[in-house]
Write a protein that holds these residues in place. Structure first.
Motif, PDB file in Angstrom:
ATOM      1  N   SER A 268      69.351  24.300  23.419  1.00 35.30           N
ATOM      2  CA  SER A 268      69.317  23.106  24.277  1.00 35.30           C
ATOM      3  C   SER A 268      69.498  21.822  23.476  1.00 35.30           C
ATOM      4  O   SER A 268      69.737  20.759  24.052  1.00 35.30           O
ATOM      5  CB  SER A 268      68.003  23.056  25.066  1.00 35.30           C
ATOM      6  OG  SER A 268      66.897  22.876  24.190  1.00 35.30           O
ATOM      7  N   LYS A 271      72.494  19.206  23.869  1.00 38.76           N
ATOM      8  CA  LYS A 271      72.587  18.077  24.793  1.00 38.76           C
ATOM      9  C   LYS A 271      72.482  16.738  24.052  1.00 38.76           C
ATOM     10  O   LYS A 271      72.756  15.686  24.633  1.00 38.76           O
ATOM     11  CB  LYS A 271      71.506  18.169  25.862  1.00 38.76           C
ATOM     12  CG  LYS A 271      70.072  18.121  25.335  1.00 38.76           C
ATOM     13  CD  LYS A 271      69.079  18.341  26.459  1.00 38.76           C
ATOM     14  CE  LYS A 271      67.631  18.325  25.954  1.00 38.76           C
ATOM     15  NZ  LYS A 271      66.656  18.569  27.042  1.00 38.76           N
ATOM     16  N   ASN A 274      75.262  14.135  24.035  1.00 40.36           N
ATOM     17  CA  ASN A 274      75.348  13.137  25.107  1.00 40.36           C
ATOM     18  C   ASN A 274      74.653  11.864  24.625  1.00 40.36           C
ATOM     19  O   ASN A 274      73.449  11.869  24.382  1.00 40.36           O
ATOM     20  CB  ASN A 274      74.676  13.670  26.366  1.00 40.36           C
ATOM     21  CG  ASN A 274      74.825  12.721  27.554  1.00 40.36           C
ATOM     22  OD1 ASN A 274      75.225  11.564  27.399  1.00 40.36           O
ATOM     23  ND2 ASN A 274      74.503  13.215  28.734  1.00 40.36           N
ATOM     24  N   TYR A 277      70.941  10.045  25.397  1.00 41.30           N
ATOM     25  CA  TYR A 277      69.637  10.320  24.785  1.00 41.30           C
ATOM     26  C   TYR A 277      69.271   9.283  23.720  1.00 41.30           C
ATOM     27  O   TYR A 277      68.098   9.165  23.360  1.00 41.30           O
ATOM     28  CB  TYR A 277      69.625  11.727  24.196  1.00 41.30           C
ATOM     29  CG  TYR A 277      69.544  12.799  25.265  1.00 41.30           C
ATOM     30  CD1 TYR A 277      68.318  13.176  25.801  1.00 41.30           C
ATOM     31  CD2 TYR A 277      70.697  13.393  25.763  1.00 41.30           C
ATOM     32  CE1 TYR A 277      68.244  14.145  26.796  1.00 41.30           C
ATOM     33  CE2 TYR A 277      70.640  14.352  26.758  1.00 41.30           C
ATOM     34  CZ  TYR A 277      69.402  14.720  27.271  1.00 41.30           C
ATOM     35  OH  TYR A 277      69.329  15.673  28.267  1.00 41.30           O
TER      36      TYR A 277
END
Length: 788
Positions: A268, A271, A274, A277
């Motif tokens: 995970s 991510k 992106n 964040y």
């Protein structure tokens, strides 16, 4: 006074024409050599080979950053998974924007014939605008093969920027100060890189034995550092072939381990690619997140070294190596560590070593230690190069430079600097004992150098590349948007170790600026005090002394005019050599000066005076090697000049100086009409010396009418035989042993800088006679005192 100006212009034209014709054979040779200095076309296989070799030279520092980044981002531990994702996202996009977008695809293009770094950018600017603070360049220097520059339309933006930079002296000084700040901070980088890289790598021995004391790790690191610095005099030529395989293996290992950790622990973390964040990371904990930027900054340490260590690798090879190997492997390494930390938050201190599978732990530890040594070696070598460039541009005292490779020009070793770096590096390692404080210091040094590069790229893009102003604004805005936040975060950690690079930079800045200031003032003093050629010619062929057999090389800072040291010599000694050659050794803002174009020789005065001038030109990478016979090169160039001169019947000395005699008459009459005739006038006008020529036209010249000594009608063979006899009689090198003092009316700061700091540096640095390998038995020092 108009007549004087006209006479000066006319004289300039004739002497200039003579110089141009004397340089014709050298111009033909220079045009033949130009192809050697153009960027070569590489085949695909050779390009891939160079990309592989560049791994060991350029990317070692950047590649070892995963050893210590996450510990410095979270020195007090981490609780929230989202913080890890946000920090990883920052690392990913920092690596993308700074090393990849800014340096690999933009800044690397600003190299100077394959040379990178702050001084390379400054050299480019000095060639495209008159911003050098030492005005010792001549138009003939611009005809060098390696002296490339642009021309501008009068109303273009580049021309306006050029005029603005050249307008005031303070702008040149500000540019120099900016360059020195970047240079001095880069030297601090050379101290901190070995400290943090070796200490982080050595920390791996403690992971498998938690009871081991931190002091043991520090001792191991210090032993490795002592061995690293002690081996520097051997150079990297003998072991350099090992660097690329070690670093390539290192990147493959960290990339593979990172991919395994992503799959094993928590996929995970992907991510984090992106960028949203990043926003959430700062929104969640503003002050804490801002402070962590200092640790994230360490993920791009080595980026400036990527530019400084460019060496002779083509830019395309660097781009291939970074985009295909370095960048993806680093992304996998950081992403894998983040995945491991999410599942093992209490292991953030030594996340890299703990994330390694047990089966390959010790092999990875050995490769990590070797990679840290390679990274340190690259930074140390870059520091030597910086010091050499600073000396060549008049910003550092003379130091011993040892050429460690017969194949590569840039591989040098500076003993004095090596031991200073070792002492400071050991002091930092043993003093701090942990990565956190060294990391704070390291981040401060790196971000300052990056900011300096950003500001220097603005005039480079405008003057050298002629870029549109929109592209320039876009570049500087995007760069500062990333670098300024990191700068503020690092400055906030000054009391936590960030003061180290600042103290080192200030110390080196004082040394460099004081040395440069006094060098410029010495040059200005010699320019204003140089002797009139009319006075020399008035002494007659014997110069008012006994001309003894032999050749005397008189060393001077001046590329034109007769130096004050010569008049001091003439008025205090009863004899002088039959042949006198004024030798000026000067460095130009170019990477190298081809040997065929290095020396410019011209005659001073009539032939029977047997006086010559030789200007030896060097680039900032050129080195006076021990096996170079500087004396032999000067003598050979003198004989070649006499041969060339004999073939130029249209520009014979008798014709040229007959014209000079007529112009002397006209100039003298013009001055007499102004009511300033007489011997007192000649002294008060400083004997009217012009920097563009050697023959000076004073008021009421002592050489009038038939009193001008007629030149000898000796043939070329006679003069050549005469020179050979003088050569056999012996050669003496006459150097000025000057003592520099501040004027009595100077301020206290100037007095301290000149009378104490500069005086100490002069005593500590090497003499010119050692630099030029002058035999001690052939050396004659002439003492003088300069008040600046």
């Amino acid at each position: 006074m108009a007549s004087i100006s006209d006479s000066e212009t006319t004289n300039h034209g004739n002497i200039w024409d003579l110089d141009q014709n004397l340089d014709q054979p050298m111009d033909e040779e220079a045009s033949r050599l130009k192809n050697m200095y153009r960027e070569k076309k590489f085949s695909s296989i050779l390009l891939l080979r160079l990309a592989f070799q560049s791994l060991g030279v350029v990317f070692g520092d950047l590649g070892t950053s995963p050893l210590y980044v996450f510990y410095n981002v979270f020195p007090h531990g981490v609780d929230d998974d989202e913080d890890i994702i946000g920090a990883l996202s920052l690392i990913i996009y920092t690596l993308t924007l700074i090393p990849l977008m800014k340096y690999v695809f933009v800044v690397l293009r600003a190299n100077d014939n394959g040379q990178g770094g702050t001084f390379a950018l400054y050299s480019l600017l000095c060639r495209h605008a008159k911003v050098s603070t030492i005005p010792n360049q001549h138009k003939t220097d611009e005809e060098l093969t390696t002296y490339s520059r642009q021309t501008y339309e009068e109303n273009s933006l580049a021309a306006k920027v050029k005029r603005w930079l050249e307008g005031r002296a303070y702008k040149k000084n500000c540019l120099l100060i900016l360059v020195l700040i970047g240079t001095c901070t880069a030297i601090g980088d050379g101290i901190l890189t070995p400290a943090i890289s070796v200490l982080s790598a050595s920390g791996g021995i403690r992971v498998q034995n938690q009871k081991m004391s931190t002091d043991v790790v520090v001792v191991v690191a210090v032993i490795i550092l002592i061995g690293l610095f002690s081996m520097q005099h051997y150079g990297t030529d003998k072991v350099g072939w090992l660097f690329a395989p070690i670093v390539l293996l290192w990147f493959i290992l960290i990339g593979t381990i990172g991919a395994l950790n992503i799959h094993k622990y928590n996929s995970s973390v992907l991510k984090a690619y992106n960028p949203v964040y990043i926003y959430r990371y700062f929104q969640r904990g503003k002050s804490k997140s801002w402070t962590s930027l200092g640790g994230i900054m360490l993920s791009i340490t080595g980026t400036e070294a990527l530019f400084a260590d460019l060496c002779h690798f083509p830019v395309l090879a660097i781009q291939i190596a970074f985009t295909l190997v370095v960048f993806p492997c680093l992304l996998l390494a950081y992403t894998g560590q983040a995945a491991y930390i999410i599942c093992n938050k209490d292991h953030v201190v030594d996340a890299f070593y703990r994330s390694i599978p047990d089966a390959i732990y010790w092999p990875v530890f050995i490769i990590a230690t070797l990679a840290a040594i390679v990274a340190s070696q690259a930074t140390i070598s870059a520091t030597y190069s910086i010091i050499k460039q600073a000396h060549a541009l008049g910003c550092f005292p003379r130091v011993s430079v040892v050429h460690t490779s017969k194949k590569f020009l840039g591989q040098i070793y500076i003993p004095d600097i090596n031991w200073v770096l070792m002492i400071l590096c050991i002091a930092v390692t043993a003093g701090f004992k942990n990565q956190s404080q060294i990391g704070n210091a390291y981040g401060t040094a790196v971000v300052i150098v990056m900011l300096v590069t950003t500001f220097l790229m603005v005039p480079i893009m405008l003057l050298v590349w002629k870029s549109h102003w929109i592209l320039v604004v876009t570049f500087i805005v995007l760069s500062l948007m990333v670098e300024l936040p990191y700068f503020t975060a690092c400055i906030n950690k000054v009391d936590q170790g960030g003061w180290v690079p600042l103290v080192v930079a200030i110390a080196f800045f004082i040394i460099m600026y004081v040395w440069h200031f006094c060098t410029v003032k010495r040059y200005e003093f010699e320019m204003h005090s140089k002797v009139s050629m009319a006075w020399i010619l008035g002494l007659g062929p014997s110069l008012g002394l006994v001309r003894v057999p032999g050749i005397g090389f008189v060393y001077t800072e001046l590329a034109s005019g007769v130096p004050l040291i010569f008049s001091h010599f003439v008025t205090n000694l009863p004899a002088i050599h039959s042949v006198v050659v004024f030798v000026c050794v000067k460095y130009l803002p170019v990477y190298t000066v081809p040997v065929e174009e290095r020396f410019i020789m011209k005659r001073i005065g009539p032939k029977n005076f047997h006086m010559f001038r030789c200007v030896a030109r060097y680039g900032y990478k050129d080195i006076h090697k021990k096996d170079d016979d500087f004396e032999k090169m000067l003598l050979d160039r003198l004989l070649i000049f006499v041969r060339l001169e004999s073939m130029m019947d249209d520009y014979s000395d008798s014709e040229d100086f007959t014209m000079m005699e007529d112009k002397t008459e006209r100039s003298s009459n013009a001055l007499l009409l102004t009511g300033k005739a007489g011997s007192n006038t000649m002294c008060s006008t400083g004997d009217l010396s012009y920097s563009s020529q050697d023959s000076i036209v004073p008021a009421k010249s002592p050489l009038r009418g038939n009193s001008l000594t007629r030149y000898s009608t000796q043939t070329f063979g006679d003069e050549l035989e005469f020179l050979n006899r003088c050569k056999d009689a012996g050669v003496v090198h006459i150097l000025g042993n000057t003592i520099v003092h501040a004027r009595p009316d100077s301020g206290i700061i100037k007095k301290v800088a000149v009378n104490y700091v500069y005086a100490f540096l002069r005593k500590a640095c090497r003499e010119n006679s050692v630099i030029f390998n002058v035999p001690h038995e052939s050396l004659l020092n002439v003492g003088q005192i300069y008040y600046i």
